[in-house]
Scaffold this motif. Structure first.
Motif, PDB file in Angstrom:
ATOM      1  N   SER A   1      64.027  10.340  19.127  1.00 17.42           N
ATOM      2  CA  SER A   1      65.108   9.559  18.535  1.00 17.42           C
ATOM      3  C   SER A   1      64.589   8.381  17.711  1.00 17.42           C
ATOM      4  O   SER A   1      65.269   7.924  16.791  1.00 17.42           O
ATOM      5  CB  SER A   1      66.051   9.051  19.632  1.00 17.42           C
ATOM      6  OG  SER A   1      65.361   8.246  20.568  1.00 17.42           O
ATOM      7  N   GLU A   2      63.396   7.898  18.030  1.00 20.44           N
ATOM      8  CA  GLU A   2      62.816   6.805  17.237  1.00 20.44           C
ATOM      9  C   GLU A   2      62.560   7.272  15.803  1.00 20.44           C
ATOM     10  O   GLU A   2      62.798   6.527  14.841  1.00 20.44           O
ATOM     11  CB  GLU A   2      61.518   6.303  17.873  1.00 20.44           C
ATOM     12  CG  GLU A   2      61.700   5.501  19.145  1.00 20.44           C
ATOM     13  CD  GLU A   2      61.988   6.378  20.365  1.00 20.44           C
ATOM     14  OE1 GLU A   2      61.808   7.622  20.271  1.00 20.44           O
ATOM     15  OE2 GLU A   2      62.398   5.833  21.405  1.00 20.44           O
ATOM     16  N   GLU A   3      62.069   8.493  15.647  1.00 20.14           N
ATOM     17  CA  GLU A   3      61.837   9.024  14.303  1.00 20.14           C
ATOM     18  C   GLU A   3      63.164   9.217  13.568  1.00 20.14           C
ATOM     19  O   GLU A   3      63.264   8.941  12.371  1.00 20.14           O
ATOM     20  CB  GLU A   3      61.065  10.337  14.378  1.00 20.14           C
ATOM     21  CG  GLU A   3      59.622  10.172  14.822  1.00 20.14           C
ATOM     22  CD  GLU A   3      58.840  11.479  14.785  1.00 20.14           C
ATOM     23  OE1 GLU A   3      57.606  11.418  14.975  1.00 20.14           O
ATOM     24  OE2 GLU A   3      59.448  12.548  14.557  1.00 20.14           O
ATOM     25  N   PHE A   4      64.177   9.682  14.283  1.00 22.79           N
ATOM     26  CA  PHE A   4      65.487   9.833  13.656  1.00 22.79           C
ATOM     27  C   PHE A   4      66.019   8.495  13.164  1.00 22.79           C
ATOM     28  O   PHE A   4      66.572   8.402  12.052  1.00 22.79           O
ATOM     29  CB  PHE A   4      66.494  10.455  14.627  1.00 22.79           C
ATOM     30  CG  PHE A   4      67.894  10.453  14.079  1.00 22.79           C
ATOM     31  CD1 PHE A   4      68.265  11.338  13.079  1.00 22.79           C
ATOM     32  CD2 PHE A   4      68.826   9.524  14.529  1.00 22.79           C
ATOM     33  CE1 PHE A   4      69.550  11.308  12.540  1.00 22.79           C
ATOM     34  CE2 PHE A   4      70.109   9.494  14.007  1.00 22.79           C
ATOM     35  CZ  PHE A   4      70.471  10.394  13.010  1.00 22.79           C
TER      36      PHE A   4
ATOM     37  N   LEU B   1      67.348   7.483   9.438  1.00 24.85           N
ATOM     38  CA  LEU B   1      68.694   6.951   9.234  1.00 24.85           C
ATOM     39  C   LEU B   1      68.647   5.605   8.531  1.00 24.85           C
ATOM     40  O   LEU B   1      69.372   5.365   7.547  1.00 24.85           O
ATOM     41  CB  LEU B   1      69.412   6.833  10.574  1.00 24.85           C
ATOM     42  CG  LEU B   1      70.808   6.211  10.563  1.00 24.85           C
ATOM     43  CD1 LEU B   1      71.767   7.029   9.714  1.00 24.85           C
ATOM     44  CD2 LEU B   1      71.337   6.073  11.999  1.00 24.85           C
ATOM     45  N   ASN B   2      67.790   4.716   9.002  1.00 19.39           N
ATOM     46  CA  ASN B   2      67.713   3.377   8.412  1.00 19.39           C
ATOM     47  C   ASN B   2      67.207   3.403   6.979  1.00 19.39           C
ATOM     48  O   ASN B   2      67.611   2.561   6.157  1.00 19.39           O
ATOM     49  CB  ASN B   2      66.816   2.479   9.269  1.00 19.39           C
ATOM     50  CG  ASN B   2      67.509   2.011  10.537  1.00 19.39           C
ATOM     51  OD1 ASN B   2      68.729   2.032  10.632  1.00 19.39           O
ATOM     52  ND2 ASN B   2      66.737   1.593  11.524  1.00 19.39           N
ATOM     53  N   ALA B   3      66.340   4.355   6.665  1.00 23.14           N
ATOM     54  CA  ALA B   3      65.855   4.468   5.287  1.00 23.14           C
ATOM     55  C   ALA B   3      66.999   4.827   4.338  1.00 23.14           C
ATOM     56  O   ALA B   3      67.106   4.273   3.236  1.00 23.14           O
ATOM     57  CB  ALA B   3      64.750   5.516   5.200  1.00 23.14           C
ATOM     58  N   LEU B   4      67.874   5.720   4.768  1.00 21.76           N
ATOM     59  CA  LEU B   4      69.026   6.070   3.940  1.00 21.76           C
ATOM     60  C   LEU B   4      70.046   4.933   3.897  1.00 21.76           C
ATOM     61  O   LEU B   4      70.692   4.712   2.866  1.00 21.76           O
ATOM     62  CB  LEU B   4      69.688   7.345   4.458  1.00 21.76           C
ATOM     63  CG  LEU B   4      69.126   8.656   3.895  1.00 21.76           C
ATOM     64  CD1 LEU B   4      69.804   9.854   4.535  1.00 21.76           C
ATOM     65  CD2 LEU B   4      69.279   8.716   2.375  1.00 21.76           C
ATOM     66  N   VAL B   5      70.197   4.221   5.001  1.00 20.11           N
ATOM     67  CA  VAL B   5      71.067   3.042   5.009  1.00 20.11           C
ATOM     68  C   VAL B   5      70.593   2.048   3.946  1.00 20.11           C
ATOM     69  O   VAL B   5      71.382   1.550   3.136  1.00 20.11           O
ATOM     70  CB  VAL B   5      71.091   2.374   6.395  1.00 20.11           C
ATOM     71  CG1 VAL B   5      71.727   0.982   6.315  1.00 20.11           C
ATOM     72  CG2 VAL B   5      71.855   3.227   7.401  1.00 20.11           C
ATOM     73  N   ASP B   6      69.293   1.752   3.946  1.00 19.90           N
ATOM     74  CA  ASP B   6      68.741   0.799   2.976  1.00 19.90           C
ATOM     75  C   ASP B   6      69.005   1.257   1.546  1.00 19.90           C
ATOM     76  O   ASP B   6      69.332   0.442   0.665  1.00 19.90           O
ATOM     77  CB  ASP B   6      67.234   0.642   3.194  1.00 19.90           C
ATOM     78  CG  ASP B   6      66.904  -0.085   4.492  1.00 19.90           C
ATOM     79  OD1 ASP B   6      67.808  -0.714   5.072  1.00 19.90           O
ATOM     80  OD2 ASP B   6      65.739  -0.005   4.933  1.00 19.90           O
TER      81      ASP B   6
END
Length: 237
Positions: free
Chosen positions: A8-11, A15-20
């Motif tokens: 889940s850490e990799e997920f 997710l955060n990269a797309l959020v940014d």
């Protein structure tokens, strides 16, 4: 196509990269729209340095479209790129990451974890299907964005150049379409961020209206110059 991840850490990093990506796109877009909205009131101030402002407006739009193209990229392949479609496939293949046990472990330091864990965290399959369809290039705005990206933005189709379309067919990518693509992308990443981490992301940036300070400073400079000129005229006459 799902992205192979180990935990889940990799997920969360994906997710955060797309959020940014999408938050930055929205910030650039809002600033561009705010600048246009300010033009009637500050037309004289804009006119003092229109070359700068026109390049600024164009750069903001390029920044928006660049990020939207990456977020809505349709590339699968090996390795697949990070985009909304592949992120949703990855969620579908790893629904167990959203289960209560994993959620409690991720938020073990959060004082509200007990109440947060009472809400169902596993994504709804029906909503997931809707989201996947909304980022597909099978039709509509996403298809137009992909065509614009492939023929005008990331690559230049020589036929369009010969036909005199230097910046691309603007009917493919309207401002209203960009607004809806941004809203859809942000809605998706915030939906799964909320389920995964009980977190949503704001697009309100501190200092978002700094451009007004610049325009007001130009206005004050113009007024001071006008006063100086008038004083000189009065002295000579």
């Amino acid at each position: 196509m799902q992205i192979k991840i180990q935990n889940s850490e990799e997920f969360l990093r994906l997710l955060n990269a797309l959020v940014d990506e999408l938050v930055a796109a929205q910030i650039h877009f809002k600033l561009r729209q705010d600048l246009y909205a300010a033009m009637p009131e500050y037309s004289e101030e804009f006119g003092q340095s229109w070359t700068f402002w026109s390049l600024t407006l164009e750069a903001h739009m390029d920044a928006v479209v660049h990020r939207l193209c990456r977020a809505y990229d349709q590339r699968g392949g090996s390795p697949p790129s990070l985009n909304l479609r592949n992120l949703l496939d990855t969620i579908e293949a790893n629904l167990h990451f959203f289960d209560e046990e994993d959620f409690r472990h991720r938020l073990k330091g959060n004082p509200f974890v007990e109440s947060l864990a009472e809400t169902a965290r596993r994504p709804d399959p029906a909503q997931l299907a809707i989201d996947k369809e909304s980022v597909s290039s099978s039709g509509g705005r996403v298809r137009n964005l992909v065509v614009w990206r492939n023929e005008f933005f990331a690559h230049r189709n020589f036929a369009h150049v010969l036909e005199g379309e230097s910046r691309g067919d603007q009917s493919l990518l309207l401002i209203a379409d960009i607004e809806k693509l941004l809203a859809n992308g942000l809605g998706i990443v915030n939906r799964y961020s909320s389920l995964f981490m009980a977190t949503t992301h704001s697009t309100n940036m501190v200092g978002h209206d700094d451009y007004l300070s610049v325009l007001k400073a130009v206005r004050e400079s113009l007024r001071a110059y006008e006063v100086k000129i008038q004083e000189e005229i009065d002295r000579l006459t």
